[in-house]
Design a protein around this motif. Structure first.
Motif: not given
Length: 142
Positions: A13-23, A79-82, A104-109
């Protein structure tokens, strides 16, 4: 869809983590990797994909007792960076069985999180798939 390997009696099974840069996708993968028994996991690998860095490994659980049972092997990727761009994510999401959406639950994200969701849905649509048809987990970080 998970792949069955009858010769090895294994389900992949293939599991992918996805989210904004820096999350924290890379940190999450490294934490999981560090908690797994070394005999059950592969090497943690990193590979350049354009301006991105692909981070991945796999691990397995032994088959439940019995000769007719299968073990399960999970292949974990991110995927990281970029900057988030469709081609690398589309490539990574091909054949995905499960997604961990790392927000990313930081303010402004909030906007960056929404952009990641839109990119995810567009990338899946490239393969004729919908988010509703794939196992999804939401992880809030920070």
């Amino acid at each position: 869809m998970a792949l069955f390997n009858d010769a090895k009696r294994e389900i992949n099974a293939k599991i992918v983590y996805i989210g904004p840069k820096g999350a924290g996708k890379g940190t999450a993968l490294r934490q999981i990797y560090g908690r797994l028994h070394p005999e059950r996991r592969s090497e943690l690998k990193s590979m350049a994909v354009g301006e991105h860095q692909l981070l991945f490994f796999d691990f397995s659980y032994p088959a439940v007792s019995g000769d007719d049972r299968y073990s399960v092997r999970f292949h974990i990727y991110t995927l990281l960076a970029g900057e988030e761009t469709p081609p690398p994510w589309k490539m990574l999401l091909k054949g995905v069985d499960g997604i961990v959406l790392l927000a990313d639950s930081s303010d402004g994200r909030a906007y960056a999180n929404l952009e990641s969701c839109a990119l995810l849905m567009d990338s899946l649509a490239h393969y004729g798939r919908k988010l509703a048809d794939i196992a999804l987990s939401l992880q809030c970080n920070k």
